[in-house]
Design a protein around this motif. Structure first.
Motif, mmCIF file in Angstrom:
data_model
loop_
_atom_site.group_PDB
_atom_site.id
_atom_site.type_symbol
_atom_site.label_atom_id
_atom_site.label_comp_id
_atom_site.label_asym_id
_atom_site.label_seq_id
_atom_site.Cartn_x
_atom_site.Cartn_y
_atom_site.Cartn_z
ATOM 1 N N ARG A 263 -16.540 -4.145 -2.262
ATOM 2 C CA ARG A 263 -15.926 -5.418 -2.643
ATOM 3 C C ARG A 263 -14.477 -5.442 -2.171
ATOM 4 N N GLU A 264 -14.091 -6.568 -1.600
ATOM 5 C CA GLU A 264 -12.717 -6.695 -1.125
ATOM 6 C C GLU A 264 -11.796 -6.958 -2.310
ATOM 7 N N VAL A 265 -10.645 -6.320 -2.280
ATOM 8 C CA VAL A 265 -9.668 -6.475 -3.353
ATOM 9 C C VAL A 265 -8.531 -7.346 -2.832
ATOM 10 N N PRO A 266 -8.188 -8.413 -3.557
ATOM 11 C CA PRO A 266 -7.074 -9.257 -3.108
ATOM 12 C C PRO A 266 -5.783 -8.462 -3.000
ATOM 13 N N ASP A 267 -4.917 -8.870 -2.100
ATOM 14 C CA ASP A 267 -3.661 -8.175 -1.863
ATOM 15 C C ASP A 267 -2.827 -8.036 -3.132
ATOM 16 N N GLY A 268 -2.833 -9.031 -3.991
ATOM 17 C CA GLY A 268 -2.033 -9.005 -5.202
ATOM 18 C C GLY A 268 -2.378 -7.815 -6.087
ATOM 19 N N GLU A 269 -3.663 -7.480 -6.178
ATOM 20 C CA GLU A 269 -4.064 -6.342 -7.004
ATOM 21 C C GLU A 269 -3.585 -5.041 -6.383
ATOM 22 N N LEU A 270 -3.606 -4.950 -5.075
ATOM 23 C CA LEU A 270 -3.161 -3.733 -4.405
ATOM 24 C C LEU A 270 -1.660 -3.515 -4.582
ATOM 25 N N GLU A 271 -0.903 -4.596 -4.614
ATOM 26 C CA GLU A 271 0.541 -4.474 -4.751
ATOM 27 C C GLU A 271 0.934 -3.935 -6.122
ATOM 28 N N ARG A 272 0.099 -4.159 -7.129
ATOM 29 C CA ARG A 272 0.415 -3.686 -8.476
ATOM 30 C C ARG A 272 0.072 -2.212 -8.666
ATOM 31 N N LEU A 273 -0.741 -1.656 -7.789
ATOM 32 C CA LEU A 273 -1.092 -0.245 -7.915
ATOM 33 C C LEU A 273 0.085 0.619 -7.505
ATOM 34 N N PRO A 274 0.364 1.664 -8.280
ATOM 35 C CA PRO A 274 1.462 2.546 -7.868
ATOM 36 C C PRO A 274 1.022 3.365 -6.657
ATOM 37 N N ALA A 275 1.704 3.180 -5.578
ATOM 38 C CA ALA A 275 1.376 3.905 -4.351
ATOM 39 C C ALA A 275 2.429 4.969 -4.120
ATOM 40 N N GLU A 276 1.983 6.197 -3.999
ATOM 41 C CA GLU A 276 2.913 7.282 -3.778
ATOM 42 C C GLU A 276 3.185 7.368 -2.284
ATOM 43 N N ASP A 277 4.418 7.279 -1.970
ATOM 44 C CA ASP A 277 4.851 7.326 -0.584
ATOM 45 C C ASP A 277 4.861 8.774 -0.108
ATOM 46 N N GLU A 278 4.388 9.011 1.081
ATOM 47 C CA GLU A 278 4.383 10.362 1.659
ATOM 48 C C GLU A 278 5.799 10.914 1.748
ATOM 49 N N LEU A 279 6.752 10.054 2.019
ATOM 50 C CA LEU A 279 8.136 10.485 2.115
ATOM 51 C C LEU A 279 8.634 11.032 0.778
ATOM 52 N N ASP A 280 8.249 10.376 -0.325
ATOM 53 C CA ASP A 280 8.634 10.869 -1.658
ATOM 54 C C ASP A 280 8.089 12.272 -1.901
ATOM 55 N N ARG A 281 6.859 12.493 -1.539
ATOM 56 C CA ARG A 281 6.244 13.807 -1.737
ATOM 57 C C ARG A 281 6.979 14.868 -0.920
ATOM 58 N N VAL A 282 7.287 14.551 0.323
ATOM 59 C CA VAL A 282 7.992 15.499 1.188
ATOM 60 C C VAL A 282 9.380 15.807 0.625
ATOM 61 N N LEU A 283 10.072 14.779 0.160
ATOM 62 C CA LEU A 283 11.403 14.995 -0.404
ATOM 63 C C LEU A 283 11.348 15.860 -1.662
ATOM 64 N N ARG A 284 10.338 15.640 -2.519
ATOM 65 C CA ARG A 284 10.179 16.472 -3.716
ATOM 66 C C ARG A 284 9.927 17.933 -3.338
ATOM 67 N N LEU A 285 9.062 18.139 -2.339
ATOM 68 C CA LEU A 285 8.785 19.511 -1.899
ATOM 69 C C LEU A 285 10.028 20.182 -1.319
ATOM 70 N N MET A 286 10.793 19.425 -0.552
ATOM 71 C CA MET A 286 12.025 19.979 0.019
ATOM 72 C C MET A 286 13.016 20.347 -1.088
ATOM 73 N N THR A 287 13.140 19.492 -2.089
ATOM 74 C CA THR A 287 14.057 19.749 -3.202
ATOM 75 C C THR A 287 13.610 20.974 -3.985
#
Length: 194
Positions: A108-132
């Motif tokens: 089932r296709e999910v409207p864009d609005g629902e996807l925008e509300r999902l917390p998406a973890e950015d790969e950059l955030d993960r890399v920065l946490r690992l570096m720290t």
């Protein structure tokens, strides 16, 4: 095919009734398609509207696709009214069935609005946490870093870590206690709070 199936116009006499064996040029094909549309679009629309559960937009799309397929097969169609309408109805029914099968085969296709509300973890955030975290671990003494590495990162018990590090289990527990305190302070200095 500019006419809408619900608002078909009146026959102005310019188009003749469709006939079999039409190998004339584009103008004749255009007249034939307009005649087919006038004759068959409205009844076809009513039938398709029922098949798609009242979805007018979908019904219009199916009628349009059906007539496009008829246009593609003009050279093979017997355009006699009695034999053409069942062919058009069969084509329309198959389009609806194929669409239903296609929709059930894919998620089932999910409207864009629902996807925008999902917390998406950015790969950059993960890399920065690992570096720290790596930087904070590097700031610890070798003994403290070894205790954390063996227990938390490699999943060993204090006794197993003691065997690997060559120290008594009590020393590993003591080092872990002080290592975790030092690691917490190192992370706080880097702006990471628990």
């Amino acid at each position: 095919m500019a006419e809408h199936p619900r608002t078909t116009g009146h026959d102005d006499g310019a188009a003749t009734a469709p006939t079999a064996g039409h190998t004339a040029g584009p103008a004749a094909e255009d007249r034939l398609m307009r005649a087919l549309y006038r004759e068959h679009a409205r009844p076809l629309y009513g039938m398709v509207l029922h098949l798609v559960g009242g979805d007018r937009q979908r019904a219009e799309d199916v009628v349009q696709e059906t007539l496009v397929r008829a246009w593609r097969h003009l050279d093979r169609l017997d355009t006699d009214r009695d034999s053409l309408r069942p062919w058009l109805a069969t084509v329309a029914r198959r389009i609806v069935i194929d669409d239903r099968r296609g929709r059930s085969a894919r998620p089932r296709e999910v409207p864009d609005g629902e996807l925008e509300r999902l917390p998406a973890e950015d790969e950059l955030d993960r890399v920065l946490r690992l570096m720290t975290l790596t930087d904070a671990l590097d700031s610890l003494s070798e003994a403290h870093r070894g205790a954390i590495t063996e227990t938390y990162l490699r999943g060993r018990t204090a006794t197993e870590a003691a065997a690997v590090l060559g120290v008594p289990p009590g020393t590993v527990r003591s080092r872990l206690y002080y290592a975790l305190r030092a690691l917490r302070l190192a992370l706080e200095e880097r702006g990471v709070t628990p």
